[in-house]
Scaffold this active site. Sequence first.
Site: not given
Length: 216
Positions: A21-23, A88
């Site tokens: 995943s991402n932030r 995102a």
Amino acid sequence: MRLLITAGPTREHIDPVRFISNRSTGKMGFALAERAAARGHTVTLIAGPVALATPAAVRRLDVVSAAEMLDAVRAELPAADALIMCAAVADWRPRSIHPVKLKKREMSATLELEPNPDILLTVKPAKEGRLFVGFAAETGDPLAEARRKLESKGLDLMVANDVSQPGAGFATDTNRVTLLAPGAPAERLPLMSKRDVADRILDRLQTLAETEKKRD
Ligand code: C5P
């Protein structure tokens, strides 16, 4: 207007307990949904996995992966006047998802990935008179890359931010963005709350919608 807003990250599972995943925390997309509903727009919010409460008067659909987000956007787009892709979306996903938790000894040091579909590009043929807004989170000078994405993804408005700047980007309550539209000078906004950034984006969207209406 009927607005379709995506927010948060996507999660690409390796097995039931592990993922890529991402932030992204979803704060910018949720601020947009909240402000849009407060202005009287009809809002559907497609949210990736985030820890945020649903804003008042917003219809929320939860998704996990990019593939699920694409399905939800496809299903909801016909009933929308504008799509704001604030999510995102993870660029890559594991080539296969293991149905049960992998034992450490069963895992190899390399993970086979495949690219996720680009949601904006996939739904572009169904754009018709709808307004499309994108986000570009970059490090360094975001404008050149954001302008390129504005054109390649056929957007009406691009919100560019340098996520390496203090107070901008992921997990903050503030953001510093530049708004780009085809044939218009860049509008560089100062550091402000995500709520105020949301209002400025919605102002521009409203102007674009009015211009579009006059053209019809
Ligand atoms: O990841 P990227 O910088 O290309 O994102 C630019 C815009 O494209 C964002 O609005 C994002 O939500 C959207 N996007 C998408 N599908 C992807 C990746 C990004 O629609 N797979």
